[in-house]
Write a protein that holds these residues in place. Structure first.
Motif, PDB file in Angstrom:
ATOM      1  N   MET A  31       0.845  -1.192   0.000  1.00 34.84           N
ATOM      2  CA  MET A  31       0.000   0.000   0.000  1.00 34.84           C
ATOM      3  C   MET A  31       0.882   1.245   0.000  1.00 34.84           C
ATOM      4  O   MET A  31       1.990   1.229   0.547  1.00 34.84           O
ATOM      5  CB  MET A  31      -0.942  -0.007   1.210  1.00 34.84           C
ATOM      6  CG  MET A  31      -0.239   0.061   2.553  1.00 34.84           C
ATOM      7  SD  MET A  31      -1.376  -0.102   3.961  1.00 34.84           S
ATOM      8  CE  MET A  31      -1.857  -1.838   3.808  1.00 34.84           C
ATOM      9  N   GLU A  32       0.396   2.296  -0.624  1.00 38.30           N
ATOM     10  CA  GLU A  32       1.154   3.535  -0.734  1.00 38.30           C
ATOM     11  C   GLU A  32       0.891   4.412   0.494  1.00 38.30           C
ATOM     12  O   GLU A  32      -0.254   4.770   0.782  1.00 38.30           O
ATOM     13  CB  GLU A  32       0.756   4.293  -2.002  1.00 38.30           C
ATOM     14  CG  GLU A  32       1.157   3.596  -3.294  1.00 38.30           C
ATOM     15  CD  GLU A  32       2.650   3.524  -3.475  1.00 38.30           C
ATOM     16  OE1 GLU A  32       3.345   4.473  -3.033  1.00 38.30           O
ATOM     17  OE2 GLU A  32       3.135   2.528  -4.041  1.00 38.30           O
ATOM     18  N   ILE A  33       1.955   4.773   1.200  1.00 33.28           N
ATOM     19  CA  ILE A  33       1.883   5.674   2.350  1.00 33.28           C
ATOM     20  C   ILE A  33       2.846   6.821   2.095  1.00 33.28           C
ATOM     21  O   ILE A  33       4.052   6.602   1.902  1.00 33.28           O
ATOM     22  CB  ILE A  33       2.243   4.960   3.670  1.00 33.28           C
ATOM     23  CG1 ILE A  33       1.323   3.750   3.911  1.00 33.28           C
ATOM     24  CG2 ILE A  33       2.183   5.930   4.840  1.00 33.28           C
ATOM     25  CD1 ILE A  33      -0.129   4.103   4.120  1.00 33.28           C
ATOM     26  N   GLU A  34       2.327   8.052   2.077  1.00 33.30           N
ATOM     27  CA  GLU A  34       3.157   9.216   1.778  1.00 33.30           C
ATOM     28  C   GLU A  34       4.067   9.583   2.949  1.00 33.30           C
ATOM     29  O   GLU A  34       5.232   9.900   2.767  1.00 33.30           O
ATOM     30  CB  GLU A  34       2.258  10.411   1.420  1.00 33.30           C
ATOM     31  CG  GLU A  34       3.039  11.672   1.089  1.00 33.30           C
ATOM     32  CD  GLU A  34       2.124  12.856   0.805  1.00 33.30           C
ATOM     33  OE1 GLU A  34       2.626  13.876   0.299  1.00 33.30           O
ATOM     34  OE2 GLU A  34       0.911  12.777   1.102  1.00 33.30           O
ATOM     35  N   SER A  35       3.524   9.574   4.154  1.00 37.48           N
ATOM     36  CA  SER A  35       4.248   9.998   5.347  1.00 37.48           C
ATOM     37  C   SER A  35       5.383   9.034   5.668  1.00 37.48           C
ATOM     38  O   SER A  35       5.152   7.832   5.874  1.00 37.48           O
ATOM     39  CB  SER A  35       3.287  10.085   6.532  1.00 37.48           C
ATOM     40  OG  SER A  35       3.977  10.106   7.759  1.00 37.48           O
ATOM     41  N   LEU A  36       6.598   9.543   5.736  1.00 36.20           N
ATOM     42  CA  LEU A  36       7.739   8.716   6.101  1.00 36.20           C
ATOM     43  C   LEU A  36       7.606   8.218   7.536  1.00 36.20           C
ATOM     44  O   LEU A  36       7.981   7.085   7.848  1.00 36.20           O
ATOM     45  CB  LEU A  36       9.030   9.514   5.933  1.00 36.20           C
ATOM     46  CG  LEU A  36      10.342   8.815   6.294  1.00 36.20           C
ATOM     47  CD1 LEU A  36      10.550   7.562   5.452  1.00 36.20           C
ATOM     48  CD2 LEU A  36      11.521   9.779   6.118  1.00 36.20           C
ATOM     49  N   GLY A  37       7.066   9.070   8.414  1.00 35.53           N
ATOM     50  CA  GLY A  37       6.858   8.656   9.794  1.00 35.53           C
ATOM     51  C   GLY A  37       5.933   7.463   9.887  1.00 35.53           C
ATOM     52  O   GLY A  37       6.253   6.446  10.519  1.00 35.53           O
ATOM     53  N   PHE A  38       4.759   7.559   9.250  1.00 41.38           N
ATOM     54  CA  PHE A  38       3.813   6.448   9.303  1.00 41.38           C
ATOM     55  C   PHE A  38       4.291   5.259   8.481  1.00 41.38           C
ATOM     56  O   PHE A  38       4.020   4.107   8.838  1.00 41.38           O
ATOM     57  CB  PHE A  38       2.428   6.898   8.830  1.00 41.38           C
ATOM     58  CG  PHE A  38       1.626   7.581   9.900  1.00 41.38           C
ATOM     59  CD1 PHE A  38       1.288   6.923  11.072  1.00 41.38           C
ATOM     60  CD2 PHE A  38       1.198   8.887   9.736  1.00 41.38           C
ATOM     61  CE1 PHE A  38       0.552   7.552  12.067  1.00 41.38           C
ATOM     62  CE2 PHE A  38       0.459   9.530  10.726  1.00 41.38           C
ATOM     63  CZ  PHE A  38       0.133   8.854  11.892  1.00 41.38           C
ATOM     64  N   ARG A  39       4.978   5.511   7.380  1.00 38.25           N
ATOM     65  CA  ARG A  39       5.470   4.399   6.560  1.00 38.25           C
ATOM     66  C   ARG A  39       6.416   3.508   7.361  1.00 38.25           C
ATOM     67  O   ARG A  39       6.323   2.284   7.316  1.00 38.25           O
ATOM     68  CB  ARG A  39       6.162   4.941   5.310  1.00 38.25           C
ATOM     69  CG  ARG A  39       6.445   3.866   4.267  1.00 38.25           C
ATOM     70  CD  ARG A  39       6.680   4.478   2.899  1.00 38.25           C
ATOM     71  NE  ARG A  39       7.931   5.182   2.781  1.00 38.25           N
ATOM     72  CZ  ARG A  39       8.066   6.488   2.571  1.00 38.25           C
ATOM     73  NH1 ARG A  39       6.989   7.258   2.495  1.00 38.25           N
ATOM     74  NH2 ARG A  39       9.250   7.044   2.445  1.00 38.25           N
TER      75      ARG A  39
END
Length: 263
Positions: free
Chosen positions: A1-9
């Motif tokens: 899945m694509e997650i933009e936020s590096l923190g959440f990724r």
């Protein structure tokens, strides 16, 4: 899945490696940690867009549908700029909005006041990890009750499992055999390494121990660990953020976490 936020990724990567379940619902991602139901940020919804006016009731309903037994509410927004949307509505409803700073670096500089009196090594033995448990309780940001002790023990068990599986290292600073400060550094295998829980016992602060530990762990990560980029998530109001900046970390993004404690 694509997650933009590096923190959440990086959060989601480590949670998945620890056994959490991730389900993409399109509008949001469900993060579920059956082994630790009291872990707010292991049981939350990550929405892909900020809040539009009037949207809060529907998003709260979505959370309660996914987590009907939860006393808390925990929602993330997959963004990098700290824009939450209809913030006045959230605040009026008692939602706490946290904006943490996602920091990165590809090189570090030595601390201005290194501590050479402590011994620095990986945590390895049962006693080391039990000391980490006690250190976590001594630095707890809230009241330590039976529920918090159980939550902490379950969380540390998952982190030790990550280390034992070869996904990273847990570093400690010791006075003799007494743990003074600790942190984790976990790797995604693709060039990113994410720091976890930098904490120092209250009796051992202001001695240069934490900055030395972060520098040593960073040096390991960028050399033996094979990382190209180190990731640190920090509270902008906490003094430690100045320590990270002094070591070469730069503010990169803002991570948004919204919570509603049990009533």
């Amino acid at each position: 899945m694509e997650i933009e936020s590096l923190g959440f990724r990086t959060d989601l990567l480590l949670l998945k490696l620890s056994g959490s379940e991730l389900t993409d619902r399109g509008e949001y991602v469900v993060v579920r940690t059956p082994a630790n139901p009291g872990f707010w940020w292991g049981n939350f919804l990550l929405f892909r867009t900020p809040f539009a006016p009037g949207e809060l009731p529907a998003r709260l309903a979505a959370f309660h549908a996914e987590f009907p037994a939860a006393g808390h509410v925990a929602l993330g927004i997959d963004s990098v700029d700290g824009e939450v949307g209809a913030e006045d509505e959230l605040v009026a409803a008692g939602i706490e909005v946290a904006r943490d700073v996602v920091m990165t670096t590809s090189e570090v500089v030595p601390p201005s006041r290194p501590n050479d009196e402590s011994t620095y090594r990986y945590l390895s033995s049962d006693d080391d990890w039990e000391q980490l448990m006690q250190l976590s309780l001594a630095t707890a940001p809230m009241e330590v009750d039976e529920g918090y002790i159980l939550f902490t023990r379950r969380k540390l068990a998952s982190r030790r499992a990550l280390v034992d599986a070869g996904h990273g290292k847990w570093f400690g600073a010791f006075e003799g055999e007494r743990l003074q400060s600790s942190l984790g550094l976990m790797f995604d295998g693709k060039g990113l390494a994410r720091f976890q829980n930098v904490q120092t016992h209250p009796d051992d602060r202001n001695k240069g121990i934490a900055s030395t530990l972060v520098h040593r762990a960073s040096t390991y990560g960028l050399t033996e660990g094979g990382a190209k980029t180190l990731v640190m998530v920090a509270d902008p109001e906490y003094l430690a953020i100045r320590l990270y900046r002094a070591l070469g970390f730069h503010d990169t993004e803002t991570q948004l976490q919204l919570s509603l404690p049990p009533s």
